[in-house]
Write a protein that holds these residues in place. Sequence first.
Motif, PDB file in Angstrom:
ATOM      1  N   LYS A 261      61.632  67.489  53.463  1.00 49.19           N
ATOM      2  CA  LYS A 261      60.454  67.136  54.176  1.00 49.19           C
ATOM      3  C   LYS A 261      59.140  67.274  54.217  1.00 49.19           C
ATOM      4  O   LYS A 261      58.001  66.067  54.839  1.00 49.19           O
ATOM      5  CB  LYS A 261      61.060  66.768  55.622  1.00 49.19           C
ATOM      6  CG  LYS A 261      62.358  66.401  55.949  1.00 49.19           C
ATOM      7  CD  LYS A 261      62.944  66.080  57.057  1.00 49.19           C
ATOM      8  CE  LYS A 261      64.570  65.420  56.619  1.00 49.19           C
ATOM      9  NZ  LYS A 261      65.269  64.707  57.866  1.00 49.19           N
TER      10      LYS A 261
ATOM     11  N   ASN B  72      52.682  65.212  50.410  1.00 49.01           N
ATOM     12  CA  ASN B  72      53.920  65.407  51.570  1.00 49.01           C
ATOM     13  C   ASN B  72      54.979  64.844  51.385  1.00 49.01           C
ATOM     14  O   ASN B  72      54.258  62.988  50.204  1.00 49.01           O
ATOM     15  CB  ASN B  72      52.928  65.149  53.277  1.00 49.01           C
ATOM     16  CG  ASN B  72      52.284  63.554  52.550  1.00 49.01           C
ATOM     17  OD1 ASN B  72      52.971  63.181  52.451  1.00 49.01           O
ATOM     18  ND2 ASN B  72      51.416  64.019  53.947  1.00 49.01           N
ATOM     19  N   GLU B  73      55.900  64.006  51.934  1.00 55.35           N
ATOM     20  CA  GLU B  73      56.887  63.224  52.475  1.00 55.35           C
ATOM     21  C   GLU B  73      56.204  62.003  52.104  1.00 55.35           C
ATOM     22  O   GLU B  73      57.104  61.580  50.958  1.00 55.35           O
ATOM     23  CB  GLU B  73      57.888  63.538  53.603  1.00 55.35           C
ATOM     24  CG  GLU B  73      59.115  62.300  52.871  1.00 55.35           C
ATOM     25  CD  GLU B  73      60.022  62.577  54.067  1.00 55.35           C
ATOM     26  OE1 GLU B  73      61.054  62.094  54.421  1.00 55.35           O
ATOM     27  OE2 GLU B  73      59.890  62.758  55.230  1.00 55.35           O
TER      28      GLU B  73
END
Length: 422
Positions: free
Chosen positions: A38, A58-59
């Motif tokens: 995540k 990032n996610e």
Amino acid sequence: MALKFHAAINLSLQLSPSPTLFAPLFCKPQKLLKSSVKKTHVCQSSLVNEQQQQISFNEQENQLINALIGIQGRGKSASPQQLNEVGQAVKVLEGLEGVSEPTGSNLIEGRWQLMFTTRPGTASPIQRTFVGVDFFSVFQEVYLRTNDPRVSNIVKFSDAIGELKVEAAATIENGKRILFQFDRAAFSFKFLPFKVPYPVPFKLLGDEAKGWLDTTYLSPSGNLRISRGNKGTTFVLQKKTEPRQRLLSVISTGTGVLEAINEFIKLNQSVAKDEMELIDGEWQMIWSSQMETDSWIENAGRGLMGKQIVAKNGELKFVVDILLGVRFSMTGTFVKSSPSTYDVKMDDAAIIGGMFGLPVEMETKINLELLYSDEKIRISRGYRNIVFCACTNRWDKAEINQSVDRPKRICILFQSILLMHH
């Protein structure tokens, strides 16, 4: 009356283990990138003449990038569902804490590639002319920490031809906003020793040559930026792209595609997953390595062109638009025969136009092996060693599973309707 055409085809599809990029749902390579991660993850690639590099997103950034995969014309040809997915991902990122004052950060400096815009057919002349054409690469350069601060829009035609650069003098208004005024532009052609002026009289345009650009999200890595302009346009730009984006970019140029696909497959060759799935949805064929040109009906019957609609109930449809309102449609079934292979039998074909249909007696048998598959891209290899690449069109899943109608049934229905009026 039926148009008779019989083609029994056995496609033996064999290739080395297929790759994965970042968290595809189904792909033969093993866990290169874990979908459960995540936070920031890293993927590496050396796709066609590019040095190996690390790309970190990032996610939430990955959700936006995933939404952009398969959108043509940088948004010009996006479906309402695709636009909604991108819009939602943009809003999520704009609600996060990226770089707090982008215009004061060194991360905003440099060359950015335009990946998406909400108004590719309007706004500035450069947008109207070039942005919606995938064959060209479009960039934005931002240099604010010089004696002559500038924001420039660049259209790169190709390495061999050259580029168009439209420049604007820039000033920083606050931590997010850049004020600009276009003042010069020129073509730089590789075959000419001088620049050719771009015929736009910026001084006569007055306020039309002025504007502002807000950066609403700048990633901490400096690889992704979201900006909004004074004409209501939203831009998504990246300094570095992930492997699927680079592959699609190469496909759009039509040059070195097979080499790019080989690099793409080799990327995750050491990663293996036991099962690959033929994911349901509508898939648009975007490229094949076919060198010899067969008749269009042979290519259509082999799934080498047009669209493929895959339903969860084991039915498959090939659809090729022939003329306005006229299409070739062929339906069949698929059965999984190994972890990455399917036996496909297509035996129900027709040419359909409006309320009329002409059945085509045609049969195609295919042994289909998936080389790479996620919810955006599918790669396979088969008949005459042809490599295929398809990109998904984001339909509603329930609609997909109800859309695989039998063409001959449609023809019979049309004939019944006609008889009712005689």
